[in-house]
Design an enzyme around this catalytic site. Structure first.
Site, PDB file in Angstrom:
ATOM      1  N   GLU A  36       0.822  -1.212   0.000  1.00  0.00           N
ATOM      2  CA  GLU A  36       0.000   0.000   0.000  1.00  0.00           C
ATOM      3  C   GLU A  36       0.855   1.260   0.000  1.00  0.00           C
ATOM      4  OE1 GLU A  36      -2.996  -0.015  -0.680  1.00  0.00           O
ATOM      5  OE2 GLU A  36      -3.572  -2.083  -0.269  1.00  0.00           O
ATOM      6  N   LEU A  79      11.353   4.934  -7.886  1.00  0.00           N
ATOM      7  CA  LEU A  79       9.926   4.801  -7.578  1.00  0.00           C
ATOM      8  C   LEU A  79       9.287   6.144  -7.216  1.00  0.00           C
ATOM      9  CD1 LEU A  79       7.760   2.620  -7.483  1.00  0.00           C
ATOM     10  CD2 LEU A  79       8.365   2.167  -5.109  1.00  0.00           C
ATOM     11  N   TYR A 119      -6.054   6.570   3.974  1.00  0.00           N
ATOM     12  CA  TYR A 119      -6.152   5.513   2.968  1.00  0.00           C
ATOM     13  C   TYR A 119      -5.430   4.242   3.424  1.00  0.00           C
ATOM     14  CZ  TYR A 119      -5.201   2.380  -0.715  1.00  0.00           C
ATOM     15  OH  TYR A 119      -5.089   1.214  -1.401  1.00  0.00           O
ATOM     16  N   ASP A 137      -9.328   5.859  -2.187  1.00  0.00           N
ATOM     17  CA  ASP A 137      -8.252   6.373  -3.037  1.00  0.00           C
ATOM     18  C   ASP A 137      -8.880   7.083  -4.240  1.00  0.00           C
ATOM     19  OD1 ASP A 137      -9.267   4.303  -4.509  1.00  0.00           O
ATOM     20  OD2 ASP A 137      -7.328   3.710  -5.310  1.00  0.00           O
ATOM     21  N   CYS A 190     -14.378   1.677 -14.416  1.00  0.00           N
ATOM     22  CA  CYS A 190     -14.777   3.079 -14.228  1.00  0.00           C
ATOM     23  C   CYS A 190     -13.535   3.958 -14.333  1.00  0.00           C
ATOM     24  CB  CYS A 190     -15.466   3.239 -12.873  1.00  0.00           C
ATOM     25  SG  CYS A 190     -16.382   4.776 -12.666  1.00  0.00           S
TER      26      CYS A 190
END
Length: 340
Positions: A36, A79, A119, A137, A190
């Site tokens: 995460e 990253l 989150y 998110d 979506c």
DNA sequence: CATTCGTGGTA
DNA sequence: TTACCAAGAAT
């Protein structure tokens, strides 16, 4: 809206189509947490190789807690958002020392840790411990604003909090699966542009589909223009085949190594004073590079200069790759490989 | 609360 | 080319 049947439609779709992502093959809270952290503002495709390398190298929470921050930064290189790994490192060390190396399964305790916000708090507590907390998110915001024709600005914290609280009134007890299903729906159906409403499993619940207003959601205020910065970057070489580097401590990209970088109006004499070096006279730049960040742009002129001096800042060219360097500086360093 | 933090991909 | 976006959090 009948939320019970919405949840059933969403979950049965998810169980059928969900992708086989590496972090879905574990129940280890540490590994789910790490995934995460890597996934924030970063696409799944980008994260997968980093996640696999980290898990291979640091299979347990203790193993990463005991690693040096500079080695972790090197593993994180490329990253982006480098504070993530610094905060995660602090957090796992805290878990090791204060929680017997067990990730807290209490939301409020977990939220106290560095780098853990609403989150990640919701994602880890729901996926690893099945606690009924929403993980909101960008995907979920897009899905929810389209479902309910919500005109509010999703860049505002108040909107996010409100949507999170709304979700928590109807989300099922299968909290981890529900959260991942909402994100998966946003990521694959979506989508931001050209959503696949024709095949959407919850199309019949969607207000914006019914009213043909899908393309109006989500609403977000326009971002500010990026500021532009102009720098001269100096590749300073000595006769030991070494190049001058320093570790950033104040500015952008803290902890990463940089070549000397000055505003373009800084004189070479001024730089010699600042670095306490005697440099060869300046020639034309050997190249120009542009690097775009989220909120700024660097335009860099790259110079090569020589010195007979030696000190601790000089790194053998063969060792430069062992140090953490941002992509911006890698663009500069490639001139050494190509032209020298 | 608004701003600051990387990088790669896409239209 | 430009603008926006991606499993956000700290300040």
């Amino acid at each position: 809206m009948n939320y019970k049947s919405f949840n059933e439609s969403l979950l049965s779709w998810y169980y059928e189509v969900r992708r086989d992502l590496p972090w879905r093959q574990t129940n280890d809270p540490y590994k789910i947490w790490l995934s995460e952290v890597m996934l924030q503002q970063t696409q799944v495709k980008t994260v997968i190789p980093y996640y696999n390398r980290f898990i291979d190298k640091y299979p347990t929470l203790d193993s990463i807690a005991d690693e040096s921050s500079e080695n972790l930064l090197k593993e994180w290189e490329g990253l982006g958002y480098y504070n993530r790994i610094r905060n995660f490192h602090e957090a796992v060390k805290e878990v090791k020392s204060s929680y017997h190396s067990k990730v807290p399964d209490n939301l409020n305790e977990f939220l106290k840790l560095k780098g853990v916000g609403p989150y990640i708090g919701g994602a880890v507590q729901s996926i690893a411990f099945n606690h009924r907390v929403a993980a909101v998110d960008g995907n979920v915001l897009r899905v929810m604003t389209r479902l309910t024709e919500d005109d509010r600005d999703i860049s505002k914290q108040k909107t996010i909090t409100s949507i999170k609280e709304h979700i928590e009134t109807f989300m099922p007890i299968f909290a981890g699966d529900f959260n991942q299903a909402m994100m998966e729906l946003g990521a694959t159906v979506c989508t931001p542009r050209i959503p696949k409403c024709v095949t959407c499993p919850v199309q019949s619940y969607c207000e914006s589909f019914k009213n043909n207003t899908v393309n109006q959601y989500p609403f977000k205020k326009k971002s500010k223009a990026k500021k532009e910065y102009y720098y001269n970057i100096y590749l300073i070489l000595n006769d030991n085949n070494e190049v001058y580097l320093y570790k950033e401590t104040d500015d952008l990209l803290q902890g990463m190594y940089k070549f000397p970088k000055y505003d373009i109006d800084t004189s070479i004499e001024n730089i010699e004073d600042k670095l306490n070096l005697t440099l060869s006279s300046l020639t034309e730049p050997i190249g120009e590079e542009k690097h775009v960040f989220t909120h700024k742009v660097w335009y860099m002129n790259i110079y090569v200069v020589y010195t007979k001096d030696k000190n601790d800042h000089f790194v053998p060219l063969s060792n430069v790759r062992d140090l953490p360097m941002s992509v911006a500086m890698q663009k500069v360093y490639k001139y050494i490989d190509e032209t020298i």
